[in-house]
Design an enzyme around this catalytic site. Structure first.
Site, short mmCIF file in Angstrom:
data_model
loop_
_atom_site.label_atom_id
_atom_site.label_comp_id
_atom_site.label_asym_id
_atom_site.label_seq_id
_atom_site.Cartn_x
_atom_site.Cartn_y
_atom_site.Cartn_z
N PRO A 276 0.79 -1.21 0.04
CA PRO A 276 -0.02 -0.09 -0.18
C PRO A 276 1.04 1.47 0.04
O PRO A 276 1.68 1.60 0.83
CB PRO A 276 -0.87 -0.27 1.46
N ASP A 446 5.85 3.33 1.21
CA ASP A 446 5.08 2.45 1.96
C ASP A 446 4.47 2.80 3.10
O ASP A 446 5.03 3.34 4.23
CB ASP A 446 6.24 1.18 2.48
N HIS A 447 3.10 2.92 2.98
CA HIS A 447 2.27 3.60 3.91
C HIS A 447 1.99 2.77 5.13
O HIS A 447 1.61 3.05 6.34
CB HIS A 447 0.78 3.83 3.65
N ARG A 448 2.61 1.63 5.07
CA ARG A 448 2.49 0.60 6.55
C ARG A 448 3.41 0.99 7.53
O ARG A 448 3.36 0.90 8.71
CB ARG A 448 3.05 -0.92 6.21
#
Length: 474
Positions: A276, A446-448
């Site tokens: 994501p 990386d939105h994590r």
């Protein structure tokens, strides 16, 4: 267990990777006793030259069947998903049988040849090779090549032109190693077949005399000129002018299979879809950076090195942007700041890595970058020179692209797309109109692991460094 692995290793890449290369010697088990019997005929396996490599292509065999091998000698050149690498022998012996010819593709761990300990075992090894099913798949270009060969045989050959072309580069050069082996990039070899260029007559301009695509194109153009001169040295005034079609090496309408590198890029891009991501853009004034670059350019400093250095210094203050998540359950604050920079090469894309970019001075960083680019275009990068990046730069600004988005490479936290620096009309703080050079940067993350505020803060720091670049030369 490590002793058995050592015994079973017969060939190693020159980069000192020593795994998955040859079968273990025969093991006889009787009751509780295990006896290791030293095999006299060994299978040479396709080596795993990188963590992402699943298959390899035989670029060229340095040795021929029946040749005696000494420990440490280069035997075969293998094209992995990232580079061409020499594979060296770890034992003395004889290259008894080649099971995968040049241009053939084999899975990692499958047999590509047989090594005999003595000359007496060569015949047995060849018999064994003939009775074994082939472990390779033919090169995708094999069928078209046969058609080309048939066409070549049917076409009339101009003797005078052929003799002249053969004399163009008859001297031995580093890429030929005495005429026994020709070192050329895979794309150069493919192009040579398409343009009917004999690589033995081409002098390479790459590192260590390696032949690259532009050398083949130059040889083809020269051959075409010689051919026309030989056929019609004095054209009659009434004859129509001859038009030589520009050779691009591309046959329109054909289906071209991926190279090993393109296959690896394809897999990585598909894998990246599982992450994501989000994107944040920022506008940075570059007048001060441009002035610094003009001042130190004569000392060998490149703009790529300046951008990498500025990015690394910003990452020092924002370690989360330099982090990475690989398992979806945790993330790592990387201990080093290694800036990977995307480089387009023949037949693919690779990201040479400027390691510890925050600690290396700008002059050494520029020299290192030039060395990495030369090695990348010659497909001679070692694994640690392309797979250790912690943050990636992609700069299309040099081509005049003002803005774009980049796809996040798997296993990293962020990639920054750098656009061109262009004069822009802006409003000054006192309300007046002025002109400043500005560039657009877009970061994909990386939105994590990385959030919007993290990127915004990082980009503010990067802008301050670029707009006041005095720290870049320290």
């Amino acid at each position: 267990m490590s002793q058995l692995l050592h015994l079973g290793t017969s060939f190693v890449p020159s980069s000192s990777l020593r795994r998955n290369l040859i079968s273990s010697p025969a093991i006889h088990i009787s009751g509780n006793k295990r006896t290791t019997i030293q095999a006299k005929i060994r299978e040479i396996f396709m080596p795993a030259l990188s963590s992402t490599m699943t298959e390899g292509k035989i670029v060229s065999w340095v040795k021929s069947e029946g040749d005696k091998l000494s420990k440490g000698e280069s035997v075969v050149v293998v094209e992995s998903d990232k580079a061409d690498m020499d594979v060296e022998t770890f034992y003395d012996g004889y290259l008894a049988a080649i099971m995968v010819e040049e241009g053939g593709v084999a899975s990692v761990g499958s047999a590509i040849a047989l090594l005999a300990e003595t000359e007496d075992e060569i015949a047995d090894a060849r018999s064994r090779a003939n009775s074994s099913p082939s472990s390779s798949s033919p090169s995708p270009a094999a069928a078209p090549e046969k058609a080309v060969e048939a066409t070549e045989q049917a076409a009339p050959v101009k003797a005078a032109a052929t003799v002249t072309v053969a004399k163009m580069a008859s001297s031995t050069h580093p890429a030929s190693e005495g005429g026994k082996r020709i070192v050329a990039s895979p794309y150069a070899k493919k192009l040579a077949k398409e343009l009917n260029v004999d690589l033995g007559n081409v002098v390479g301009s790459g590192p260590m005399g390696r032949i690259v695509a532009k050398d083949v194109e130059a040889a083809a153009a020269a051959a075409a000129g010689v051919s026309f001169a030989a056929e019609d040295p004095k054209p009659s005034p009434s004859s129509a002018p001859v038009k030589v079609p520009a050779s691009t090496g591309i046959e329109l309408g054909t289906v071209v299979p991926f190279t090993t590198m393109q296959s690896a890029v394809s897999r990585n891009m598909v894998d990246s879809l599982a992450v994501p991501t989000f994107r944040v853009g920022y506008t940075i004034a570059t007048d001060a950076l441009d002035a610094l670059y003009k001042k130190i350019k004569s000392k060998g400093v490149t703009m790529t090195a300046l951008l990498a250095k500025a990015t690394a210094l910003a990452l020092v203050k924002h370690p989360v942007v330099n982090s990475s998540c690989r398992d979806g359950k945790s993330f790592t604050y990387n201990s080093s700041i290694n800036i990977a920079v995307a480089v387009a090469i023949d037949g693919g894309l690779i990201t040479p890595v400027l390691q510890d970019a925050d600690k290396v001075d700008i002059y050494s960083l520029s020299r290192k970058w030039k060395e990495l680019v030369d090695k990348a275009r010659a497909k001679q990068l070692q694994p640690h020179e392309y797979n250790t990046g912690t943050f990636t730069l992609s700069n299309l600004g040099m081509f005049g692209v003002d803005r774009f988005d980049a796809i996040l490479p798997p296993g990293t936290g962020a990639i920054m797309a750098v656009g061109a620096s262009e004069p822009t009309v802006v409003a000054t703080k006192d309300g007046r109109i002025g002109i400043k050079s500005q560039m657009q940067v877009n970061v994909t993350a990386d939105h994590r692991v990385i959030y919007g505020a993290d990127l915004a803060s990082f980009l503010q720091t990067l802008a301050k460094i670029i707009e006041d670049p005095k720290d870049l030369t320290f």
